[in-house]
Scaffold this motif. Structure first.
Motif, short mmCIF file in Angstrom:
data_model
loop_
_atom_site.label_atom_id
_atom_site.label_comp_id
_atom_site.label_asym_id
_atom_site.label_seq_id
_atom_site.Cartn_x
_atom_site.Cartn_y
_atom_site.Cartn_z
N ILE A 9 2.46 -1.36 1.69
CA ILE A 9 1.41 -2.38 1.73
C ILE A 9 0.06 -1.70 1.96
N LEU A 16 -1.02 -8.28 -0.25
CA LEU A 16 0.17 -8.81 0.44
C LEU A 16 0.24 -10.33 0.32
N CYS A 45 -2.22 -7.08 8.28
CA CYS A 45 -0.96 -6.92 7.54
C CYS A 45 0.24 -6.93 8.49
#
Ligand code: ZN
Length: 242
Positions: A9, A16, A45
């Motif tokens: 990611i 994401l 994240c």
């Protein structure tokens, strides 16, 4: 069980979010490491993936470097700079999350690692020779890896030592046959010249693997990287997927 398989990611929240809305409903999320590094949104994240159903997350080399579990000497100058920036940006809760990530997890007949079964954090599986050697280091039917940022399949034919390698293109869907090593590509830092976020959906009953790509607002991520003072080359490469 419908599983979201995703990796790398690299602190790119916009990519994401795009993946999560494109993926639809899933029963479990398997993240193959490198949640942070390169991008401007490490805490966001981490907070986002923690909310996912039945999350299993593996530690990646960038995560391990931020935790000072591995030497940053092995990283190039720019990657090192981002590791220091990430260390300064992470909250205590984010550090705590990264610290508890395992290097390897086995779920039923699948091994999950970031790099390779032989060297879970560091080794890149880019060629059939290296992949072939690695089949000796896991005894499940399948192994899912990240790290190279290339959606790919290494498939060992019965009685053969050298696996068949193929890069998987967007939208490809096929049934997995034991034994194989699969890579879903990278959510936040694709490197196959396709800048769209990459992920896979895996069905544990039918053994079907679907490869997906989804576009996202790259400009907004580049803007946040600029504001954070992240390296120019990293900002540029997002748009080209290299
Ligand atoms: Zn990575």
């Amino acid at each position: 069980m419908r599983v979201l398989v995703f990796s790398d990611i690299h602190a790119n929240l916009t990519a994401l979010e795009s993946v999560l809305s494109d993926a639809g409903e899933f029963d479990a999320a398997w993240c193959l490491g490198d949640v942070v590094g390169y991008g401007p949104d490490p805490n966001e994240c981490i907070d986002r993936i923690r909310l996912l159903p039945n999350l299993t997350c593996i530690v990646g080399n960038h995560d391990a470097a931020v935790l000072e579990l591995i030497e940053t000497e092995a990283f190039n100058h720019e990657a090192k700079k981002v590791i220091y920036w990430t260390q300064s940006a992470l909250t205590d809760a984010s550090f705590h999350f990264l610290r508890q990530l395992p290097q390897k997890v086995v779920i039923d007949n699948i091994t999950l690692v970031h790099g390779s079964p032989r060297q879970p954090v560091w080794e890149y599986l880019l060629d059939s020779q290296t992949a072939g050697e690695n089949f000796r280091y896991f005894d499940t039917d399948f192994c899912f890896v990240g790290h190279t940022h290339l959606p790919s399949l290494f498939y060992l034919e019965d009685g053969e030592n050298q696996p068949f390698v193929s890069l998987i293109s967007a939208g490809q869907s096929f049934q997995l046959i034991p034994r194989s090593i699969l890579n879903p590509g990278s959510v936040g830092q694709p490197r196959d010249r396709d800048p769209r976020a990459s992920y896979a959906i895996f069905d544990t009953e039918t053994l079907r693997w679907e490869s997906h790509r989804v576009g996202y607002d790259i400009l907004s991520v580049q803007e946040r990287m600029r504001i954070a003072g992240l390296p120019h080359r990293h900002i540029q490469r997002l748009a080209g997927g290299w």
